[in-house]
Design an enzyme around this catalytic site. Sequence first.
Site, PDB file in Angstrom:
ATOM      1  N   HIS A  17       0.832  -1.210   0.000  1.00 43.73           N
ATOM      2  CA  HIS A  17       0.000   0.000   0.000  1.00 43.73           C
ATOM      3  C   HIS A  17       0.865   1.258   0.000  1.00 43.73           C
ATOM      4  O   HIS A  17       0.450   2.306   0.491  1.00 43.73           O
ATOM      5  CB  HIS A  17      -0.932   0.009   1.222  1.00 43.73           C
ATOM      6  CG  HIS A  17      -1.919  -1.130   1.220  1.00 43.73           C
ATOM      7  ND1 HIS A  17      -2.751  -1.387   2.286  1.00 43.73           N
ATOM      8  CD2 HIS A  17      -2.219  -2.062   0.278  1.00 43.73           C
ATOM      9  CE1 HIS A  17      -3.523  -2.441   1.996  1.00 43.73           C
ATOM     10  NE2 HIS A  17      -3.201  -2.867   0.790  1.00 43.73           N
TER      11      HIS A  17
HETATM   12  C1  LIG Z   1       0.436  -7.452  -4.587  1.00 37.71           C
HETATM   13  C2  LIG Z   1      -0.455  -6.322  -4.196  1.00 37.71           C
HETATM   14  C3  LIG Z   1      -1.539  -6.565  -3.354  1.00 37.71           C
HETATM   15  C4  LIG Z   1      -2.394  -5.512  -2.996  1.00 37.71           C
HETATM   16  N1  LIG Z   1      -3.564  -5.811  -2.309  1.00 37.71           N
HETATM   17  C5  LIG Z   1      -4.517  -4.851  -2.219  1.00 37.71           C
HETATM   18  C6  LIG Z   1      -5.822  -5.159  -1.767  1.00 37.71           C
HETATM   19  O1  LIG Z   1      -6.167  -6.312  -1.504  1.00 37.71           O
HETATM   20  N2  LIG Z   1      -6.722  -4.140  -1.661  1.00 37.71           N
HETATM   21  C7  LIG Z   1      -6.405  -2.857  -1.976  1.00 37.71           C
HETATM   22  O2  LIG Z   1      -7.250  -1.971  -1.823  1.00 37.71           O
HETATM   23  N3  LIG Z   1      -5.169  -2.530  -2.425  1.00 37.71           N
HETATM   24  C8  LIG Z   1      -4.239  -3.496  -2.600  1.00 37.71           C
HETATM   25  N4  LIG Z   1      -3.018  -3.183  -3.127  1.00 37.71           N
HETATM   26  C9  LIG Z   1      -2.699  -1.770  -3.381  1.00 37.71           C
HETATM   27  C10 LIG Z   1      -3.337  -1.176  -4.625  1.00 37.71           C
HETATM   28  O3  LIG Z   1      -3.433  -2.130  -5.664  1.00 37.71           O
HETATM   29  C11 LIG Z   1      -2.477   0.047  -5.059  1.00 37.71           C
HETATM   30  O4  LIG Z   1      -2.453   0.968  -3.995  1.00 37.71           O
HETATM   31  C12 LIG Z   1      -3.029   0.755  -6.286  1.00 37.71           C
HETATM   32  O5  LIG Z   1      -3.181  -0.180  -7.333  1.00 37.71           O
HETATM   33  C13 LIG Z   1      -2.121   1.907  -6.715  1.00 37.71           C
HETATM   34  O6  LIG Z   1      -2.706   2.580  -7.815  1.00 37.71           O
HETATM   35  P1  LIG Z   1      -1.948   3.750  -8.605  1.00 37.71           P
HETATM   36  O7  LIG Z   1      -2.903   4.202  -9.646  1.00 37.71           O
HETATM   37  O8  LIG Z   1      -1.422   4.741  -7.650  1.00 37.71           O
HETATM   38  O9  LIG Z   1      -0.696   3.052  -9.278  1.00 37.71           O
HETATM   39  P2  LIG Z   1      -0.665   1.803 -10.344  1.00 37.71           P
HETATM   40  O10 LIG Z   1      -1.945   1.050 -10.315  1.00 37.71           O
HETATM   41  O11 LIG Z   1       0.591   1.071 -10.062  1.00 37.71           O
HETATM   42  O12 LIG Z   1      -0.587   2.536 -11.744  1.00 37.71           O
HETATM   43  C14 LIG Z   1       0.552   3.122 -12.285  1.00 37.71           C
HETATM   44  C15 LIG Z   1       0.624   2.733 -13.758  1.00 37.71           C
HETATM   45  O13 LIG Z   1       1.536   3.586 -14.426  1.00 37.71           O
HETATM   46  C16 LIG Z   1       2.310   2.837 -15.328  1.00 37.71           C
HETATM   47  N5  LIG Z   1       3.556   3.571 -15.538  1.00 37.71           N
HETATM   48  C17 LIG Z   1       4.507   3.870 -14.630  1.00 37.71           C
HETATM   49  N6  LIG Z   1       5.490   4.594 -15.176  1.00 37.71           N
HETATM   50  C18 LIG Z   1       5.157   4.777 -16.481  1.00 37.71           C
HETATM   51  C19 LIG Z   1       5.781   5.457 -17.579  1.00 37.71           C
HETATM   52  N7  LIG Z   1       6.950   6.090 -17.441  1.00 37.71           N
HETATM   53  N8  LIG Z   1       5.159   5.433 -18.789  1.00 37.71           N
HETATM   54  C20 LIG Z   1       3.965   4.790 -18.956  1.00 37.71           C
HETATM   55  N9  LIG Z   1       3.342   4.133 -17.944  1.00 37.71           N
HETATM   56  C21 LIG Z   1       3.934   4.133 -16.720  1.00 37.71           C
HETATM   57  C22 LIG Z   1       2.486   1.488 -14.644  1.00 37.71           C
HETATM   58  O14 LIG Z   1       2.797   0.471 -15.568  1.00 37.71           O
HETATM   59  C23 LIG Z   1       1.119   1.310 -13.971  1.00 37.71           C
HETATM   60  O15 LIG Z   1       0.199   0.618 -14.801  1.00 37.71           O
HETATM   61  C24 LIG Z   1      -2.125  -4.200  -3.466  1.00 37.71           C
HETATM   62  C25 LIG Z   1      -1.038  -3.957  -4.311  1.00 37.71           C
HETATM   63  C26 LIG Z   1      -0.221  -5.003  -4.696  1.00 37.71           C
HETATM   64  C27 LIG Z   1       0.938  -4.715  -5.635  1.00 37.71           C
END
Ligand SMILES: Cc1cc2nc3c(=O)[nH]c(=O)nc-3n(C[C@H](O)[C@H](O)[C@H](O)COP(=O)(O)OP(=O)(O)OC[C@H]3O[C@@H](n4cnc5c(N)ncnc54)[C@H](O)[C@@H]3O)c2cc1C
Length: 577
Positions: A516
Amino acid sequence: MSTLGWWRLIYAAFAGFLLFHGFSASENAPNYSFMHNATSAPFLSYYDYIVVGGGTAGCPLAATLSHLANVLLLERGGSPYGDPNITKLVNFGASLSDLSPWSPSQRFISTDGVINSRARVLGGGSCLNAGFYTRASPEYIRQAGWDGRLVNQSYEWVEKLVAFEPHLGHWQSAVRNGLLEVGVVPFNGFTFDHINGTKVGGTIFDEQGNRHTAADLLEYANPRGLTVLLYATVQKILFRFRGRRSRPEAYGVIFRDGSGIEHRAYLKYGFKNEIIISAGALGSPQLLMLSGVGPVAHLKAHNIPVVLDQPLVGQGMCDNPMNAVFVPSPIPVEVSLIEVVGITHFGSYIEAASGETFSASVTTTSRNYGMFSPKIGQLSTVPPKQRTPEAIARAVEYLDNLDQAALQGGFILEKIMGPISTGHLELQTRNPDDNPSVTFNYFQHPLDLQRCVQGIQTIGKIVESESFSKFRYDYMSWPGLVNMTEHSPINLLPRHYNSSIPLETFCRDTVMTIWHYHGGCQVSRVVDPDYKVLGVEALRVIDGSTFNYSPGTNPQATVMMLGRYMGVKILRERLGN
Ligand SMILES: Cc1cc2nc3c(=O)[nH]c(=O)nc-3n(C[C@H](O)[C@H](O)[C@H](O)COP(=O)(O)OP(=O)(O)OC[C@H]3O[C@@H](n4cnc5c(N)ncnc54)[C@H](O)[C@@H]3O)c2cc1C
Ligand SMILES: *[C@@H]1O[C@H](CO)[C@@H](O)[C@H](O)[C@H]1NC(C)=O
Ligand SMILES: *[C@@H]1O[C@H](CO)[C@@H](O)[C@H](O)[C@H]1NC(C)=O
Ligand SMILES: *[C@@H]1O[C@H](CO)[C@@H](O)[C@H](O)[C@H]1NC(C)=O
Ligand SMILES: *[C@@H]1O[C@H](CO)[C@@H](O)[C@H](O)[C@H]1NC(C)=O
Ligand SMILES: *[C@@H]1O[C@H](CO)[C@@H](O)[C@H](O)[C@H]1NC(C)=O
Ligand SMILES: *[C@@H]1O[C@H](CO)[C@@H](O)[C@H](O)[C@H]1NC(C)=O
Ligand SMILES: *[C@@H]1O[C@H](CO)[C@@H](O)[C@H](O)[C@H]1NC(C)=O
């Protein structure tokens, strides 16, 4: 044909059947007409909005914006559809242990020594995660300064497509009853809401165990207003200066396709057009720095031309520590990820997952130990800095050779709220594919440590509760188990749980991540309350990097909500009301 030969044939037919069924899910997957491989993109293109990162926030954001504007969504990874490692609950962990450059998960290790993972796939972390879906508390929403009505509408928009009610098996039910028995009350039933006490939360897995990710929210998009490019890695945001005294203005991006060819996308000329970074808690601060927005000395050290000296980019990195105990069970347990949560009054959230040993992958025959497998980097029996590749290999080998029955059971975990302890992020190279260096400083603040200790004490009581009695051994009466306790590379309850070892030591030595992690572009430090990057024009950051504090017990619901919420706000601004 020999008996063995026949068996091989039957096995092969069965494996083929499974494979076919695993991949057949893609037939039902949306066939987005607007999704393309970046190799087919023009070298130059123009849009009203360019969203960097097709993750948990980026997908709902782009889908929303596409209704009134021309939107480009750039994602460095591929599509989640048709990959059973992503779509099937029983394969949890398969992507996390796939260390290849095309894996949907990119492993990173913080300087603290805890092994972690970041998404590299359309749908982002929602394609890798444990699926638990639960909203932020009303206090959190008030403190964020969000419009409560629009927040609720945005959650509902998300929930209509991707949130489900889990059907508790016996083991999860015993955890729920145990929580109530030890005083984490009242029972609030099944709800998405964050309420003190014990509840059953939502999940993004449906009844058949199929995952529904943020990429599914692209079904809401206007296909004529959206272009999604896969395998498109943004190298930097381009800035220009309109006049000598004006602020730097974002006007385009450079991205590289899967063949390494560079493309440029620019904003169309238009007063309200913008670039929005949704690259996640590691990707967003990293990309700002690579584009020249960050601490000046650090940028200069990497020969990056400075656009804006912003010392707070990459500061305030947090990861909520997770500690867990494995409770071996004398009777079989169901395969489950997180379904129940105890929201205690002392700032610790208690959750559980079971049946790891039975979650064999559809496509591989190797054993899979779920959320707490050393294969995915969860190695809590040695202190963080000793979690070397050799230590992982030893642990995997040990587990592979153990009798399957010995690992029957489940984990009860606790995650602390906040956390209060913070760290920072720095570039290691100028290559956006490389991980930045990140430090979380787990348990630096004494209150974080105290919350862990209280959480572990509560877990101990749950294991000893009447409700949980069917699912635990009487430890002292089974020598084999005591021996396992001594040598096992997973934490069995009695291992560190005796009066001679302070629980503070247990917390520090067995700390893992619940993934997280957040921060790096926090509100009122790097972005303003409308998520506009301070000091520059036409640039926002919208994702988990903007959080000061992890929302709810688990963040994904709020990350998806934020993408929708800000999409609606931005369109309202565009229309001028
Ligand atoms: C294994 C695991 C288990 C988890 N379990 C839970 C759960 O059960 N419940 C829950 O609520 N949360 C859970 N989480 C946390 C939750 O999934 C994350 O907090 C959330 O997905 C983060 O979202 P975000 O949009 O901030 O980032 P992300 O979803 O990581 O999105 C960022 C995106 O940007 C892309 N990117 C990065 N840099 C570039 C670039 N330079 N050019 C183009 N694209 C790029 C990446 O490929 C990615 O797709 C878990 C996370 C993980 C990894
Ligand atoms: C998906 O749509 C494209 C055109 O939009 C079409 O060429 C392709 O055959 C479709 N694929 C499937 C599996 O339906
Ligand atoms: C699924 O994960 C396994 C184990 O990590 C890996 O070997 C395999 O290549 C992955 N499959 C796909 C389709 O990516
Ligand atoms: C939003 O929904 C929650 C229940 O999920 C409710 O408690 C709250 O009052 C609602 N807020 C507004 C502003 O409607
Ligand atoms: C996308 O393009 C890259 C680079 O040309 C190629 O390696 C990859 O196989 C393509 N992927 C798909 C799914 O077509
Ligand atoms: C819930 O518990 C927290 C402590 O974690 C406390 O601050 C808060 O007031 C409680 N909320 C309610 C509604 O009781
Ligand atoms: C205890 O476990 C160790 C390590 O796996 C093994 O070498 C030893 O034989 C076991 N002892 C008993 C009594 O089972
Ligand atoms: C407590 O655990 C430690 C480490 O496993 C062990 O050395 C010690 O003997 C144990 N103490 C008791 C009282 O069981």
